[in-house]
Design a protein around this motif. Structure first.
Motif, PDB file in Angstrom:
ATOM      1  N   ILE A 190       0.841  -1.197   0.000  1.00  0.00           N
ATOM      2  CA  ILE A 190       0.000   0.000   0.000  1.00  0.00           C
ATOM      3  C   ILE A 190       0.876   1.247   0.000  1.00  0.00           C
ATOM      4  CG2 ILE A 190      -1.746   1.324   1.291  1.00  0.00           C
ATOM      5  CD1 ILE A 190      -2.826  -1.329   0.218  1.00  0.00           C
ATOM      6  N   ARG A 191       0.509   2.177  -0.851  1.00  0.00           N
ATOM      7  CA  ARG A 191       1.132   3.509  -0.821  1.00  0.00           C
ATOM      8  C   ARG A 191       0.134   4.412  -0.111  1.00  0.00           C
ATOM      9  NH1 ARG A 191       1.396   8.329  -4.301  1.00  0.00           N
ATOM     10  NH2 ARG A 191      -0.196   7.352  -5.579  1.00  0.00           N
ATOM     11  N   PHE A 192       0.460   4.770   1.140  1.00  0.00           N
ATOM     12  CA  PHE A 192      -0.382   5.675   1.908  1.00  0.00           C
ATOM     13  C   PHE A 192      -0.029   7.106   1.523  1.00  0.00           C
ATOM     14  CE2 PHE A 192      -0.320   1.964   4.759  1.00  0.00           C
ATOM     15  CZ  PHE A 192      -1.674   1.822   5.005  1.00  0.00           C
ATOM     16  N   VAL A 193      -1.010   7.859   1.076  1.00  0.00           N
ATOM     17  CA  VAL A 193      -0.842   9.288   0.825  1.00  0.00           C
ATOM     18  C   VAL A 193      -1.541   9.984   1.985  1.00  0.00           C
ATOM     19  CG1 VAL A 193      -1.322  11.212  -0.724  1.00  0.00           C
ATOM     20  CG2 VAL A 193      -0.755   8.949  -1.666  1.00  0.00           C
ATOM     21  N   LEU A 194      -0.756  10.645   2.811  1.00  0.00           N
ATOM     22  CA  LEU A 194      -1.237  11.216   4.060  1.00  0.00           C
ATOM     23  C   LEU A 194      -1.350  12.732   3.908  1.00  0.00           C
ATOM     24  CD1 LEU A 194       1.275   9.090   6.045  1.00  0.00           C
ATOM     25  CD2 LEU A 194      -1.153   8.607   5.784  1.00  0.00           C
ATOM     26  N   ARG A 195      -2.578  13.221   3.947  1.00  0.00           N
ATOM     27  CA  ARG A 195      -2.837  14.656   3.790  1.00  0.00           C
ATOM     28  C   ARG A 195      -3.281  15.238   5.122  1.00  0.00           C
ATOM     29  NH1 ARG A 195      -2.448  15.143  -1.485  1.00  0.00           N
ATOM     30  NH2 ARG A 195      -3.280  13.544  -2.866  1.00  0.00           N
ATOM     31  N   ASN A 196      -2.514  16.186   5.617  1.00  0.00           N
ATOM     32  CA  ASN A 196      -2.902  16.865   6.844  1.00  0.00           C
ATOM     33  C   ASN A 196      -3.803  18.035   6.457  1.00  0.00           C
ATOM     34  OD1 ASN A 196      -3.212  18.290   9.195  1.00  0.00           O
ATOM     35  ND2 ASN A 196      -1.071  18.122   9.817  1.00  0.00           N
ATOM     36  N   VAL A 197      -5.095  17.854   6.628  1.00  0.00           N
ATOM     37  CA  VAL A 197      -6.072  18.889   6.296  1.00  0.00           C
ATOM     38  C   VAL A 197      -6.431  19.712   7.534  1.00  0.00           C
ATOM     39  CG1 VAL A 197      -7.003  17.581   4.344  1.00  0.00           C
ATOM     40  CG2 VAL A 197      -8.029  17.304   6.610  1.00  0.00           C
ATOM     41  N   GLY A 198      -5.717  19.472   8.631  1.00  0.00           N
ATOM     42  CA  GLY A 198      -5.978  20.168   9.880  1.00  0.00           C
ATOM     43  C   GLY A 198      -5.125  21.417  10.039  1.00  0.00           C
ATOM     44  N   THR A 199      -5.131  21.921  11.257  1.00  0.00           N
ATOM     45  CA  THR A 199      -4.404  23.152  11.573  1.00  0.00           C
ATOM     46  C   THR A 199      -3.217  22.905  12.492  1.00  0.00           C
ATOM     47  OG1 THR A 199      -5.893  23.594  13.423  1.00  0.00           O
ATOM     48  CG2 THR A 199      -6.463  24.583  11.287  1.00  0.00           C
ATOM     49  N   GLU A 200      -2.995  21.639  12.886  1.00  0.00           N
ATOM     50  CA  GLU A 200      -1.876  21.267  13.748  1.00  0.00           C
ATOM     51  C   GLU A 200      -1.063  20.171  13.068  1.00  0.00           C
ATOM     52  OE1 GLU A 200      -3.112  20.008  17.647  1.00  0.00           O
ATOM     53  OE2 GLU A 200      -4.819  21.359  17.625  1.00  0.00           O
ATOM     54  N   ASP A 201       0.183  19.973  13.528  1.00  0.00           N
ATOM     55  CA  ASP A 201       0.950  18.817  13.083  1.00  0.00           C
ATOM     56  C   ASP A 201       0.205  17.553  13.491  1.00  0.00           C
ATOM     57  OD1 ASP A 201       2.957  20.502  12.219  1.00  0.00           O
ATOM     58  OD2 ASP A 201       4.506  19.665  13.532  1.00  0.00           O
ATOM     59  N   HIS A 202       0.295  16.519  12.643  1.00  0.00           N
ATOM     60  CA  HIS A 202      -0.262  15.206  12.975  1.00  0.00           C
ATOM     61  C   HIS A 202       0.719  14.140  12.515  1.00  0.00           C
ATOM     62  CE1 HIS A 202      -4.003  16.704  14.414  1.00  0.00           C
ATOM     63  NE2 HIS A 202      -4.238  17.351  13.287  1.00  0.00           N
ATOM     64  N   GLU A 203       0.579  12.953  13.093  1.00  0.00           N
ATOM     65  CA  GLU A 203       1.438  11.827  12.751  1.00  0.00           C
ATOM     66  C   GLU A 203       0.619  10.657  12.248  1.00  0.00           C
ATOM     67  OE1 GLU A 203       5.158  12.096  15.787  1.00  0.00           O
ATOM     68  OE2 GLU A 203       3.494  10.804  16.351  1.00  0.00           O
ATOM     69  N   PHE A 204       1.315   9.782  11.580  1.00  0.00           N
ATOM     70  CA  PHE A 204       0.781   8.495  11.153  1.00  0.00           C
ATOM     71  C   PHE A 204       1.847   7.496  11.541  1.00  0.00           C
ATOM     72  CE2 PHE A 204       0.470   5.012   8.140  1.00  0.00           C
ATOM     73  CZ  PHE A 204      -0.889   4.829   7.959  1.00  0.00           C
TER      74      PHE A 204
END
Length: 153
Positions: A69-83
């Motif tokens: 799987i190629r995970f494309v991680l989009r942070n659509v929020g206003t803070e840093d986030h992790e995966f």
């Protein structure tokens, strides 16, 4: 004269030393609970995941054992986030460490921190059956519900 040499040495050491929480974090795993880093030369399915305060969309994913799987991680929020992809137990343990070192950056194939309005990718091959989770281990994010599930059949 000796006193000035000691002060100079202390200043030199202070300039090269940084707190442990400021370093990139790398476990040096021999293996990972959820599989292994993917091979860019092999085919993969793409799954996009939106991260915001405090959730992932989608929350639940199903994959086949051996699937890449190629995970494309989009942070659509206003803070840093992790995966961070691991078992629940591993993420809970790692989250406790993150509380002590909240600015820790991940340098691992199964985890990444993404700034607001930015995108990152992780390529992962699921070689082991079971249920795994992806989680944001920035202090309090996981506790507020920022987790997701991967079921490998």
């Amino acid at each position: 004269m000796m006193r000035f040499a000691a002060i100079g040495l202390a200043l030199a050491l202070a300039t090269i030393w940084t707190p442990s929480g400021a370093h990139d974090h790398h476990h040096g795993h021999e293996s990972y609970s959820a599989g292994e880093p993917g091979d860019p030369a092999s085919p993969s399915r793409t799954i996009e995941i939106a991260m915001n305060e405090m959730s992932y969309e989608p929350f639940r994913i199903e994959v086949k054992r051996g699937e890449q799987i190629r995970f494309v991680l989009r942070n659509v929020g206003t803070e840093d986030h992790e995966f961070l992809l691991a078992t629940t137990r591993e993420n809970l343990e790692h989250g406790a460490m993150m509380k002590k070192h909240p600015n820790m950056a991940h340098d691992e194939p199964n985890g990444v921190r993404v700034a607001p309005k930015k995108t990152a990718e992780i390529l992962w091959k699921f070689t082991k059956p079971g249920t795994f989770e992806y989680s944001c281990l920035i202090p309090d994010h996981r506790e507020y519900g920022m987790t997701g599930r991967v079921t490998v059949k």
